[in-house]
Design an enzyme around this catalytic site. Structure first.
Site, mmCIF file in Angstrom:
data_model
loop_
_atom_site.group_PDB
_atom_site.id
_atom_site.type_symbol
_atom_site.label_atom_id
_atom_site.label_comp_id
_atom_site.label_asym_id
_atom_site.label_seq_id
_atom_site.Cartn_x
_atom_site.Cartn_y
_atom_site.Cartn_z
ATOM 1 N N TRP A 184 72.464 -12.405 21.666
ATOM 2 C CA TRP A 184 71.719 -11.779 20.552
ATOM 3 C C TRP A 184 70.378 -11.275 21.027
ATOM 4 C CZ3 TRP A 184 75.570 -10.575 18.268
ATOM 5 C CH2 TRP A 184 76.596 -11.451 17.952
ATOM 6 N N ASP A 185 69.748 -12.005 21.932
ATOM 7 C CA ASP A 185 68.506 -11.501 22.523
ATOM 8 C C ASP A 185 68.750 -10.183 23.258
ATOM 9 O OD1 ASP A 185 66.639 -13.460 21.813
ATOM 10 O OD2 ASP A 185 67.190 -14.746 23.500
ATOM 11 N N VAL A 186 69.824 -10.148 24.032
ATOM 12 C CA VAL A 186 70.117 -8.936 24.811
ATOM 13 C C VAL A 186 70.369 -7.758 23.867
ATOM 14 C CG1 VAL A 186 71.776 -7.872 26.406
ATOM 15 C CG2 VAL A 186 70.956 -10.220 26.816
#
Lengths: 431, 431
Positions: free
Chosen positions: A167-169
């Protein structure tokens, strides 16, 4: 200004006030496309400067990976004077400046409203945890949005988190996309705007885009945990006689026929199809009978070495790959990395030399090669002089009042020149 | 042309020849920012039209999720005349057209070289599996790039694949970023270019950016599988007395102190620190002793109901979330989805009504709301008339030769008007 199609963002200047993964990745992605990204850090560096994994010297390999090719300045963000310097940088930079990426709204003089009052065409790109501004991190967003309960071995009793902060990516790349869309709008109209992305929204949007949320709303049968089987078709992992593991996927009827031919299972599967009244040319039928089909194919792999299996699969269009660990990827002097034009050798202060990725986006046949990440405050003087026109005595005064610090001594492995196994010294090369 | 900051790509026209996840996601992301995305499908629809999960009618929920807000035309791509129509569409579209996204180089008249010969400022965005053009899918890329061997329960003997096709998602967003960077270059210089992204490069770049590849090259100890513990700090999942599961993460010393205070463990942990000679204010020490600390905290959760645990955590800044399944997210008439402004109700032909996500990128306080995905060939006539100027008799001739098909009859649930619980009929709304 030279306009090189391989670094189309050259001339764009972005100030980044960020930590952890998503916002730094968004800045680095744009830096790799040519933007000048200046990272602002508090005195001593942001908290993620010491995040694991670490080199023996304590330098963060994680930080070094996510901040390649940026400049970094170190400013006391608790002081009004320090924040004023940062605000001056954000609203400056000429026609292609006035852009900031951040994961924090907490700094009093650095809010969208305060900055826009100084530069109306400001582009302010903000990551939040939740849409309402609430905090969240990849691990808590994972828990909140369904995936860990259907990931992992069929028999798992507990949720299985991703190691990959997916999700960060994804959020970092949505931020980059939103920033470019906003800057395009400004190019055409002169208008700035705020771009906001919430980490949790990225996960929910993805769960919806991939059909999981629709399925949960419309189907009475909840999504099952199916281990390494591929949902909806025939694919799973197998083990060879010599203990290697492979992932094998058949999407098309042709893949399936070729897998059966390569493993000598055509007749056995045909007999099974008759017995079960199933048509395995339809992927839904292969999926429904995945376990019995899986066991048949598994039996073949169990009695072949990896070399034998590879030789048989090589003649087909079946999708497959050996499972490789990070250690495998780095084995034999990083042979697999060295052979990939994505990678180049970087000499990172505090770390040494290693193979690091450039941009996975190849523009006009060229890609940005990786360069070292900056040391804390490495470009404080350069940036304040060149971008804000400060003099030597201005800098001395800022040091006296503690708004900026004295430069940290250079570490032994300090040269930051990028190097590559393939004879390049420049930011971009054709491979 | 109206210039709305919330849909900054309005006026941009993109032709998409694609299937599965990455390329469709890239087109949809740009459509949600205002671009006119026209999806080209072979007769009968692309193979992913039937991909699971499916609605009871057989309509793909997965396809419906990844193609919202696009137009779709259906053309015989095996015929030279059909490919000529597609090429005409690609090179057309005026100054803001001439853009194509694809995951295939196989169509003879639709290669970058062939199209660029007709329109020199073409922007050609191509996804491949491997950089050399070789095939790969998310599952095989997962296997090749290290993550499944460190994901999953500590005791797992096998690789654990992600259910989430994270590489597809990231690749789709890199494609969108690269396309916008290339189109910006064209706006400023008039020059087009090709943008290429390989799925495997996306995974390798991410493994490098996050430090895993550097760690594997520089450290003698291979990365361990640590289940749901968070690498480098203190975080893991817990179970309450009534069987609910939570993910809890402490990143800062403050988080840690507040977790101890909330669970009444301050004294016990302080005694433990003395006994072990550890300083748990340092996250590396919390990580090193994660198991004993984890067991202490787990004991607290095991003797509290979820309601009690929630009440205690609510007073802190500790990062945490309950684990929710997709079914939980859809429960109670999709309450959690309805309450989130990301979501709106869509009426999808062949499916019915459900809550679907809009764009997770909020531009100038507004976001695109979801609209239905097109039926196979829904816009064939509209697009060929309006974009290529074909007449009724031209269309009849194309039908006679089988280059296009007769429209599929409208299904009972056909109205494609987007609807929302919050009184909007428009593409974009302020929430």
């Amino acid at each position: 200004m030279r306009h090189d199609p391989a670094v189309p963002l050259r001339g764009m200047r972005i100030i980044e006030i960020s930590s952890y993964v998503a916002t730094p990745l968004s800045g680095m992605t744009l830096a790799q496309l040519g933007a000048d990204v200046i990272r602002i850090e508090p005195l001593g560096g942001a908290p993620d400067r010491t995040r694991r994994p670490l080199a023996d010297s304590g330098t963060s390999l994680y930080w070094s990976g996510l901040n390649k090719g940026k400049r970094a300045i170190e400013v006391d963000l608790r002081s009004a004077q320090g924040r004023r310097l940062v605000a001056d940088l954000i609203v400056g930079g000429g026609r292609r400046g006035g852009i900031v990426i951040s994961n924090s709204e907490r700094q009093p003089d650095l809010t969208y409203e305060a900055l826009r009052a100084r530069r109306p065409d400001l582009i302010h790109v903000l990551l939040t945890g939740r849409r309402d501004g609430g905090t969240a991190v990849d691990y808590t967003v994972q828990a909140a949005t369904g995936f860990p309960l259907v990931t992992g071995p069929e028999e798992a009793a507990r949720p299985v988190n991703h190691l990959l902060p997916a999700w960060d990516v994804a959020a970092g790349l949505y931020l980059a996309t939103g920033l470019l869309a906003a800057e395009r709008h400004r190019l055409l109209t002169g208008e700035g705007q705020q771009v906001r992305v919430a980490l949790e929204d990225v996960a929910l949007a993805t769960a919806g885009n991939l059909g999981y949320l629709a399925e949960a709303q419309l189907s009475s049968a909840p999504r099952e945990r199916i281990g390494n089987y591929v949902h909806g078709t025939f694919g799973r992992d197998f083990t060879t006689a010599d203990g290697e593991r492979l992932m094998v996927v058949t999407l098309t009827p042709r893949h399936w026929r070729e897998l059966l031919a390569a493993t000598g299972l055509t007749d056995a599967v045909s007999a099974l199809a008759s017995a079960l009244g199933a048509d395995f040319m339809a992927e839904s039928e292969r999926y429904r009978h995945r376990k019995v089909l899986g066991e048949l194919v598994a039996g073949w792999f169990q009695t072949r070495t990896f070399a034998q299996a590879e030789a048989a699969l090589r003649t087909t269009r079946v999708l497959w790959s050996k499972y490789r660990s990070f250690t495998d990827l780095a084995a034999d002097g990083a042979r697999l990395l060295r052979e990939n034009p994505l990678m180049a050798q970087v000499r990172q202060p505090g770390v040494g030399r290693y193979w690091a990725p450039g941009s996975p986006v190849v523009m006009a046949g060229e890609q940005s090669l990786p360069t070292a990440s900056p040391r804390v405050g490495e470009h404080t003087d350069d940036v304040l002089r060149a971008e804000l026109g400060l003099s030597t005595s201005d800098l001395a005064n800022l040091r006296k009042t503690g708004v900026i610090q004295y430069p940290t001594p250079t570490t032994p492995t300090s040269p930051t020149t990028p190097t590559s196994g393939n004879e390049v010294g420049n930011h971009v090369t054709t491979r």
